[in-house]
Design an enzyme around this catalytic site. Structure first.
Site, short mmCIF file in Angstrom:
data_model
loop_
_atom_site.label_atom_id
_atom_site.label_comp_id
_atom_site.label_asym_id
_atom_site.label_seq_id
_atom_site.Cartn_x
_atom_site.Cartn_y
_atom_site.Cartn_z
N CYS A 104 37.84 40.26 46.58
CA CYS A 104 38.03 41.69 46.47
C CYS A 104 38.25 41.66 44.83
O CYS A 104 37.60 41.99 44.25
CB CYS A 104 39.67 41.86 46.97
SG CYS A 104 39.92 43.59 47.20
N HIS A 105 39.62 42.02 44.47
CA HIS A 105 39.61 42.17 43.01
C HIS A 105 40.12 40.81 42.18
O HIS A 105 40.21 41.21 40.93
CB HIS A 105 41.01 43.31 42.75
CG HIS A 105 40.67 44.63 43.04
ND1 HIS A 105 40.90 45.21 44.58
CD2 HIS A 105 40.42 45.75 42.48
CE1 HIS A 105 40.43 46.36 44.62
NE2 HIS A 105 40.42 46.76 43.21
#
Length: 171
Positions: A104-105
Site C-alpha cells: 500500500c503506502h
C-alpha cells in the site's frame, strides 16, 4: 529455516496490512520484530482494530540483525519517513539485497530512502506518480516481485498474493 523480520510500524498503520502478513509469517515459523522510535509503547491501527506493542526502538537495532524488512501500509510509512534513522534502516535492507515487503503506502519509505531507481514495484494508486519520480517502473497489479528481493502490493485486497510471494522469498 526461521527468519527474523524487522517490521517498521507506528500509529495509523492499515490494520490488516500488518496483522494478516505478520500472522502468516509467524505461522510459517518466522519471528516478527516490531520497530518504532521507542520500545515498549503500543501503536494503534487506523481502523482501531489492531494494537501492536513495539519490541525495539530504532536506535537499538541494526539491519544486520535481520533477514528481511516488512513495511505495512496506512499512514504509518509517511509518519516514519520523517525520521532519518528509520530511512537509513530501510535503505540498508535494499542496499544489501535482503528481502523487503512493502504494501500500500509502504513504498513511501523506499522513495524517501532513494532505493526505487530502476526497480519494478507497485503501491497504492495515490503514490504511483511519487514512485515513478523516484525511478520505479510502476505496475498496476496485485503483487510485483523485483530482482527476487522486493515484494510490493497495492491494497488490502492484494494481501493473499503479497503473503504468498513474501513467504516464497523467505524460503
Amino acid at each position: 529455516m526461521s527468519k527474523k523480520i524487522a517490521t517498521v510500524i507506528t500509529n495509523m498503520f492499515e490494520d490488516v496490512e500488518f496483522t494478516e502478513p505478520a500472522k502468516a509469517f509467524q505461522e510459517d515459523g518466522h519471528e516478527v520484530v516490531t520497530i518504532e522510535l521507542e520500545a515498549g509503547k503500543t501503536v494503534e491501527g487506523k481502523q482501531k482494530e489492531a494494537k501492536v506493542k513495539i519490541d525495539k526502538g530504532i536506535s537499538e537495532v541494526s539491519a544486520d540483525e535481520f533477514d528481511a524488512l516488512f513495511i505495512p501500509g496506512g499512514f504509518s510509512p509517511d509518519l516514519l519517513r520523517s525520521d532519518d534513522r528509520i530511512v537509513a534502516f530501510t535503505k540498508a535492507f535494499m542496499d544489501t539485497d535482503k528481502p523487503v515487503f512493502a504494501i500500500c503506502h509502504g513504498p513511501q519509505l523506499l522513495i524517501t530512502a532513494k532505493t526505487l531507481e530502476g526497480r519494478s514495484a507497485t503501491g497504492y494508486k495515490s503514490i504511483k506518480v511519487d514512485m515513478e519520480y523516484a525511478g520505479a517502473t510502476y505496475k498496476d497489479q496485485e503483487v510485483v516481485v523485483c530482482k527476487n528481493q522486493l515484494v510490493t502490493s497495492r491494497t488490502p485486497e492484494d494481501i493473499p498474493a503479497f503473503i504468498k510471494e513474501s513467504l516464497e522469498l523467505l524460503k
